[in-house]
Design a protein around this motif. Structure first.
Motif, mmCIF file in Angstrom:
data_model
loop_
_atom_site.group_PDB
_atom_site.id
_atom_site.type_symbol
_atom_site.label_atom_id
_atom_site.label_comp_id
_atom_site.label_asym_id
_atom_site.label_seq_id
_atom_site.Cartn_x
_atom_site.Cartn_y
_atom_site.Cartn_z
ATOM 1 N N VAL A 3 0.822 -1.200 0.000
ATOM 2 C CA VAL A 3 0.000 0.000 0.000
ATOM 3 C C VAL A 3 0.861 1.257 0.000
ATOM 4 N N ASP A 4 2.052 1.168 0.642
ATOM 5 C CA ASP A 4 2.914 2.333 0.767
ATOM 6 C C ASP A 4 3.946 2.440 -0.346
ATOM 7 N N ASP A 5 3.798 1.635 -1.393
ATOM 8 C CA ASP A 5 4.773 1.644 -2.471
ATOM 9 C C ASP A 5 4.854 3.036 -3.087
ATOM 10 N N PRO A 6 6.043 3.673 -3.077
ATOM 11 C CA PRO A 6 6.144 5.043 -3.590
ATOM 12 C C PRO A 6 5.871 5.150 -5.080
ATOM 13 N N GLY A 7 6.193 4.092 -5.830
ATOM 14 C CA GLY A 7 5.925 4.122 -7.262
ATOM 15 C C GLY A 7 4.451 4.201 -7.557
ATOM 16 N N ARG A 8 3.677 3.408 -6.847
ATOM 17 C CA ARG A 8 2.227 3.452 -7.059
ATOM 18 C C ARG A 8 1.648 4.777 -6.585
ATOM 19 N N SER A 9 2.164 5.292 -5.464
ATOM 20 C CA SER A 9 1.668 6.572 -4.960
ATOM 21 C C SER A 9 1.902 7.686 -5.971
ATOM 22 N N ALA A 10 3.090 7.706 -6.588
ATOM 23 C CA ALA A 10 3.389 8.731 -7.585
ATOM 24 C C ALA A 10 2.493 8.577 -8.805
ATOM 25 N N HIS A 11 2.267 7.325 -9.210
ATOM 26 C CA HIS A 11 1.382 7.074 -10.364
ATOM 27 C C HIS A 11 -0.037 7.527 -10.055
ATOM 28 N N ASP A 12 -0.524 7.206 -8.854
ATOM 29 C CA ASP A 12 -1.878 7.608 -8.473
ATOM 30 C C ASP A 12 -2.001 9.121 -8.395
ATOM 31 N N LEU A 13 -0.969 9.779 -7.857
ATOM 32 C CA LEU A 13 -1.024 11.236 -7.747
ATOM 33 C C LEU A 13 -0.972 11.887 -9.126
ATOM 34 N N ALA A 14 -0.188 11.307 -10.032
ATOM 35 C CA ALA A 14 -0.134 11.827 -11.403
ATOM 36 C C ALA A 14 -1.511 11.744 -12.052
#
Length: 258
Positions: A3-14
């Protein structure tokens, strides 16, 4: 992925930022269609200035989305190089302006929403998004005041202006619900503090807009359906021709500069 994966977080924020950018970009284009056609010269200038503000919002947000998604795409790449299904704007902003009353109603709905959203995004943990919100909230406050004044003026004007405003409300109100949709990625971003789940703004928006409509002597519609799909790339039939016109010069002269 966790859940805390930074790659996914950046993709979701993009993806989230791209939706905000597309709302501003498409609405700017629709407002530009009023240039030389507004009811007065003063209003011609006012709508042009609002459109320029929105274009500025779109440019910053598009550039940030290109950084967040790791592609390095520029604002021009994202504005001119995507096809219809790649745009993530809400359906509300892409509908034709039509009657001036319809444009006023749309501005009322969008500006009150944007004012609440950007006010909340000032606390974003993403420094670029927070800095953008601090500036943008001041501009959309003017947009909100402009739309509010026109709503009251037309609602309290003649029988004809009141009729057309109420017709505009009835036409557009089913499209306002999409502004407040939140999917699971957006809810995760909201919990992390980088984004704002727009559903949290709905109660305040309902209260603000209802007060304006009451002052205007207009009735809040109660539609029996709600529009959706824009955030997923499903658009109205009017969107394609508008996008083609918007991208036409760039497509005729790819790579051109002035």
């Amino acid at each position: 992925m966790t859940v805390d994966d930074p790659g996914r977080s950046a993709h979701d924020l993009a993806r989230y930022v791209l939706g905000l950018a597309d709302d501003a970009l498409v609405l700017s284009q629709r407002l530009c269609e009023w240039v030389t056609r507004a009811p007065t010269i003063e209003e011609d200038l006012a709508l042009s200035n609002i459109a320029l503000d929105l274009l500025g919002h779109a440019r910053l947000l598009l550039g940030h989305a290109g950084v967040l998604d790791g592609t390095g795409r520029s604002e021009d790449d994202l504005a001119y190089g995507r096809t219809e299904r790649r745009f993530r704007n809400t359906l509300l902003v892409e509908l034709p302006g039509g009657d001036f009353a319809v444009t006023v109603v749309r501005q009322l709905a969008y500006a009150h929403y944007a004012r609440l959203l950007y006010g909340a995004l000032e606390q974003s943990t993403d420094p670029v998004l927070a800095a953008f919100a601090v500036r943008a909230v001041k501009e959309v406050e003017y947009h909100r005041m402009h739309a509010t004044q026109w709503t009251v003026r037309l609602g309290r004007g003649t029988a004809e202006s009141r009729r057309r405003m109420q017709a505009g409300l009835d036409l557009l109100w089913p499209y306002t619900a999409e502004l407040f949709e939140s999917d699971e990625p957006v809810r995760r971003l909201d919990e992390a503090g980088s984004a704002v789940a727009p559903g949290r703004l709905r109660a305040a928006w309902d209260e603000e807009v209802a007060a304006v409509l009451a002052a205007a002597g207009l009735t809040v519609p109660t539609p029996d359906w709600r529009a959706t799909g824009g955030r997923s790339g499903l658009h109205t039939e009017e969107f394609g021709p508008m996008l083609a016109e918007f991208q036409s010069v760039h497509r005729q002269y790819p790579g051109g500069s002035w």
